[in-house]
Design an enzyme around this catalytic site. Structure first.
Site, PDB file in Angstrom:
ATOM      1  N   CYS A 200       1.924   1.538   3.524  1.00 27.82           N
ATOM      2  CA  CYS A 200       1.782   1.966   4.930  1.00 27.82           C
ATOM      3  C   CYS A 200       2.234   0.922   5.948  1.00 27.82           C
ATOM      4  CB  CYS A 200       0.324   2.300   5.219  1.00 27.82           C
ATOM      5  SG  CYS A 200      -0.382   3.523   4.107  1.00 27.82           S
TER       6      CYS A 200
ATOM      7  N   HIS B 267      -2.107   1.007  12.280  1.00 28.60           N
ATOM      8  CA  HIS B 267      -2.064   0.161  11.082  1.00 28.60           C
ATOM      9  C   HIS B 267      -1.070  -0.995  11.170  1.00 28.60           C
ATOM     10  CE1 HIS B 267      -2.840   0.145   6.457  1.00 28.60           C
ATOM     11  NE2 HIS B 267      -3.513  -0.777   7.122  1.00 28.60           N
TER      12      HIS B 267
END
Ligand SMILES: *[C@@H]1O[C@H](CO)[C@@H](O)[C@H](O)[C@H]1NC(C)=O
Ligand SMILES: *[C@@H]1O[C@H](CO)[C@@H](O)[C@H](O)[C@H]1NC(C)=O
Ligand SMILES: *[C@@H]1O[C@H](CO)[C@@H](O)[C@H](O)[C@H]1NC(C)=O
Ligand SMILES: *[C@@H]1O[C@H](CO)[C@@H](O)[C@H](O)[C@H]1NC(C)=O
Ligand SMILES: *[C@@H]1O[C@H](CO)[C@@H](O)[C@H](O)[C@H]1NC(C)=O
Length: 532
Positions: free
Chosen positions: A75, A131
């Site tokens: 990610c 993130h």
């Protein structure tokens, strides 16, 4: 008469000079980038999945399907490269993801894609998963180029409560706290609303508010929570999948259906507001599917968190009325770091002010079918790599290659040891050049996972790895995308060249940034967010 004509000419000249795109009589396109989370190669209908994705199938059929498209295996790395146009080795973020208590973020001296779009005159909005670090306010999306933000800052959470549970070091407690923000403020009052729905509602309202008559072009980054673990979805999406025996896969299929519906709704909103005619919509996954949580990359090898094709070959397509060759499949080599120069180019902007880019402007490759300017792709170099997820099958549970002894000075059994190639082949790394892919060290879980539900008819060997892993492996991924036929012995010159390229990149790497957890991250009874 004369003064009027003159002032008209001056006014026209000013308009033409200040807006070069008006010369062609067109406004820069609206750009909508939808990033799915952990969406696997075999999870989209048009790759033959048992999961139904009518919207993705239809939109991509009218657009350009990217079938030689690469993302990063995790990610944070994919998002990092999307935002900077640069390889992780150049930002110090080549190792892993950012955990909730780690005090770092994408280096603040990196200029990010939304900043460039804003400078070009775009309205910039982001909805969904960030993130990319949040320990200080300066790291937040609204401080890094987005006019507005609605979403969560960490890597995963509950789809309904929007809470993230994470261990806080030293205090030795596990905290479950809200992670949802409106701009920089904690967003309460959304408990119980499924995030795929919540984020889609926000996206469609941004689109509705963006008056199509306005000249302001829109850059909208939609980073969906779907279809990352945990496996949660309203029952109505799961009902059509009662034929799927594996309960994980069944729930996951429902999550994919909800996501597909979300993409359909977003597209519809663009059409209803009249923005669509001048919109470029990109759909991309951030990494390969997670087989531990319902995902499938069949027939590719490996999965998320590995450098095998199952980890890095991504589902992606572009759809737009502006494409010159709609309805085509692209086999040009394209990478997630290419979006920054490509999208800024489409916007008529400039990438001056970024650090040296690793991405290429691939718009002509996508829109016109030209050859991609990208001939090489560094997948990653991470000397600290450890695969933290259990990998079923003996081959993965055995001794990782990175612990295997490496001979110095070369030998006939291992002629490419670190000292004569300039590269330590115990290091987890992979590089692609033309059809060749070279892997060194332990690439991560190396299993060929079976096709879900169809083990017997697929003709695929469902067992664990057949090959014994070697410290240096070479595959012709054009001819052998499943990475079954290891050919380093047959092509020593290719191996030698690619090891030298890895050595070249390693020498130019930033030191890894991966700080210890900071107990000041503790949200207590509040929400996850900046603590410095
Ligand atoms: C942390 O807490 C767990 C139980 O909550 C306990 O088993 C463990 O020993 C504790 N660790 C430390 C370092 O205090
Ligand atoms: C899509 O739109 C339909 C019709 O408004 C709605 O019922 C559905 O909940 C929406 N789905 C998502 C995921 O937003
Ligand atoms: C080679 O790389 C491995 C894995 O990163 C590391 O453990 C080892 O110390 C390195 N060897 C040398 C000689 O640098
Ligand atoms: C299908 O595969 C399973 C193991 O995955 C095996 O037990 C079963 O006998 C196979 N069935 C057929 C018809 O080959
Ligand atoms: C499947 O792979 C295993 C090795 O893991 C091998 O022993 C077996 O013969 C293979 N089966 C087929 C049908 O290829």
């Amino acid at each position: 008469m004369f003064p009027l004509t003159l002032s008209c000419m001056i006014a026209t000249a000013i308009i033409l000079l200040s807006c070069p795109l008006f010369l062609e009589g067109k406004q820069p396109p609206h750009i909508v980038f939808i990033l799915a989370d952990d969406f696997g190669w075999n999870d989209v209908g048009y790759h033959g999945s048992e999961i139904k994705t009518p919207n993705l199938d239809k939109l991509s059929a009218k657009g350009v399907r990217l079938e030689n498209y690469y993302v990063q295996p995790l990610c944070t790395p994919s998002r990092n490269q999307f935002m900077t146009g640069r390889y992780q080795i150049h930002t110090g973020m080549q190792h892993q993801i950012i955990w909730p208590c780690q005090p770092y973020c994408v280096p603040l001296d990196e200029k990010l894609l939304p900043q460039l779009m804003r400078e070009t005159g775009y309205a910039t909005h982001m909805v969904g998963k960030w993130h990319l670090g949040m320990y200080r306010k300066d790291c937040l999306p609204t401080r890094r180029g987005f006019d507005s933000y609605f979403g969560y800052l960490t890597g995963s959470e509950d789809y309904f409560s929007h809470q993230r549970c994470s261990h806080v070091p030293l205090l030795n407690v596990t905290r479950c706290a809200l992670d949802l923000r409106e701009g920089e403020e904690v967003a309460t009052g959304y408990t119980g609303t499924y995030s795929t729905q919540l984020f889609t509602d926000r996206v469609t309202s941004i689109i509705a508010k963006h008056n199509s008559k306005k000249v302001t072009p829109l850059f909208l980054y939609v980073a969906l929570q779907a279809v990352h673990a945990p496996l949660q979805v309203p029952e109505r999406y799961v009902a059509p999948y009662s034929f799927i025996k594996d309960p994980n896969r069944r729930l996951y299929a429902g999550m994919v259906s909800a996501m597909d519906e979300a993409v359909g709704n977003i597209t519809l909103a663009l059409q209803e507001t009249g923005l669509w005619d001048n919109t470029v919509l990109v759909f991309s996954t951030d990494n390969g599917g997670q087989t531990l949580a319902g995902g499938s990359n069949w027939p590719l090898r490996g999965r998320k968190w590995s450098l095998w094709e199952g980890g890095v070959r991504g589902v992606g397509f572009v759809t737009s009325p502006l494409l010159k060759q709609p309805g085509t499949v692209s086999r040009q080599l394209i990478h997630i770091s290419d979006w920054l120069p490509t999208l800024v180019g489409l916007a008529g902007g400039s990438t001056d002010g970024t650090k040296p880019l690793d991405g290429y402007n691939v718009w002509n490759a996508i829109s016109k079918g030209h050859a991609s300017p990208r001939l090489e792709l560094l997948h990653n170099i991470d000397p600290l790599y450890v695969d933290i997820a259990p990998c079923p099958g003996s081959a993965c549970q055995g001794l990782p290659v990175s612990n295997a002894p490496v001979r110095r000075g070369g030998s006939t059994s291992n002629p490419w040891s670190w000292s004569n190639s300039g590269f330590n082949v115990s290091i987890h790394a992979a590089i692609r050049s033309m059809q060749w892919k070279l892997l060194t060290g332990y690439p991560g879980c190396d299993r060929w996972f079976t096709r879900p539900g169809l083990e017997n008819s697929s003709g695929t060997n469902s067992s664990a790895s057949v090959n014994h892993l070697k410290p240096v492996m070479l595959f012709d991924v054009e001819a052998d995308p499943e990475e079954r036929d290891e050919v380093s012995d047959q092509h020593p010159n290719v191996v030698d060249n690619l090891l030298r390229r890895l050595g070249h990149y390693l020498q130019r790497s930033q030191p890894i940034t991966f700080p210890d957890d900071d107990p000041r991250c503790d949200p207590g009874t509040g929400a996850w967010g900046p603590w410095e």
